[in-house]
Design an enzyme around this catalytic site. Sequence first.
Site, PDB file in Angstrom:
ATOM      1  N   GLU A  55       9.970 -17.118  -4.108  1.00  0.00           N
ATOM      2  CA  GLU A  55      10.656 -18.258  -3.501  1.00  0.00           C
ATOM      3  C   GLU A  55      11.514 -19.006  -4.530  1.00  0.00           C
ATOM      4  OE1 GLU A  55       6.477 -18.052  -1.586  1.00  0.00           O
ATOM      5  OE2 GLU A  55       7.465 -17.449  -3.448  1.00  0.00           O
ATOM      6  N   ARG A 187      -0.339   6.033 -10.909  1.00  0.00           N
ATOM      7  CA  ARG A 187      -1.054   5.173 -11.859  1.00  0.00           C
ATOM      8  C   ARG A 187      -0.356   3.834 -12.036  1.00  0.00           C
ATOM      9  NH1 ARG A 187      -2.091   9.755 -16.527  1.00  0.00           N
ATOM     10  NH2 ARG A 187      -3.704  10.935 -15.410  1.00  0.00           N
TER      11      ARG A 187
END
Length: 360
Positions: A55, A187
Amino acid sequence: MNSQQDQTFLNQALKLAKKGVGATNPNPMVGAVLVKHGRIIGKGYHKGAGLFHAEIEALKSCKESPKGATLYVNLEPCSHFGRTPPCVDEIIKSKISRVVCSTIDPNPKVYGKGMRTLQKAGILFEVGSLAEQARSLNEAFFTFYEKKRPFIALKFASSIDGKIATKTGGSKWITNENARNFARTLRGQYQAILVGINTVVKDNPHLGFRAKGKKDPLRIILDPKLKIPPESQVLRDNNVLLVTTSRASAKKLKLLKQKKINIVKFPDKQISLKKLLAYLRKKGIISILVEGGGKTLGFFVDEKLFDKIYAFYAPIIIGGEGARSPVGGTGISNLKDAMKLKNVSFEKFNNNLLMIGYRL
């Protein structure tokens, strides 16, 4: 709610959020889009733990005043102080008039509080569509708070007759290079990689993501007797956690502590998965990729402690009763007790196949 327009901009927020994959742990992946008069005037995503939230990135990118704009975000804005200040304060200060998010944040520090804070400030708050997609994107984050344990994925590579190694232990390589490269990229999506000591002793794996500029996940090794060779690749730095028991060698324990290797020692003779997961939860580990071997995978399956499976299959036949299977452990006696998968999907890597599924 303008559902068509809202869905379009929420979709864009989700696409932005995906850019943070592997970098935001233990935080969720979040994207934000600011829209005014139907035009995007700002956008951003959370780039890493400790950095600005999505935001704030969107507000910083604005080329005009966000006053009266609508903020689209895939997760409820935070309302508490963490490594960064609350996002709701900046949203209120910017005089945004409406916030549309896909789903409420499961973290009890946030859950509904961000929504109520914005509503009290006179900002229209709506929980929009695409909730399922938003939860799927941050599946580990939601599992961590809702099930109160890390999200656990199991991974193995097998021949079509269900073998991960020959009777003499040969396993390099069962799958093709494309499949192995993809498995390595997995991973990077998880906060920790877990294997048993037999895998370390036999294969001396690196267990790293091996991508420039990307941090490797935490390497967790289950080693009840502390048999790990000090020169093992997994001990190359202190981004490793050895899990051991009362049976650990006192001499080896002292040596490894001198090397500043992180060790957790449980007082029992066997490692309790539930105790281990409780310990990892306290350490803020939200996701674990379990890579084996068969004994370790069987450990998790027997305890029914997994959420997702990545099963790679190669078109080869190994055969032999002494050849190793992907999942060891005790197993079941009756087929009706077999664990089933849902939401199963498939990917191809030339002639290799990956099946992805979730525990029902």
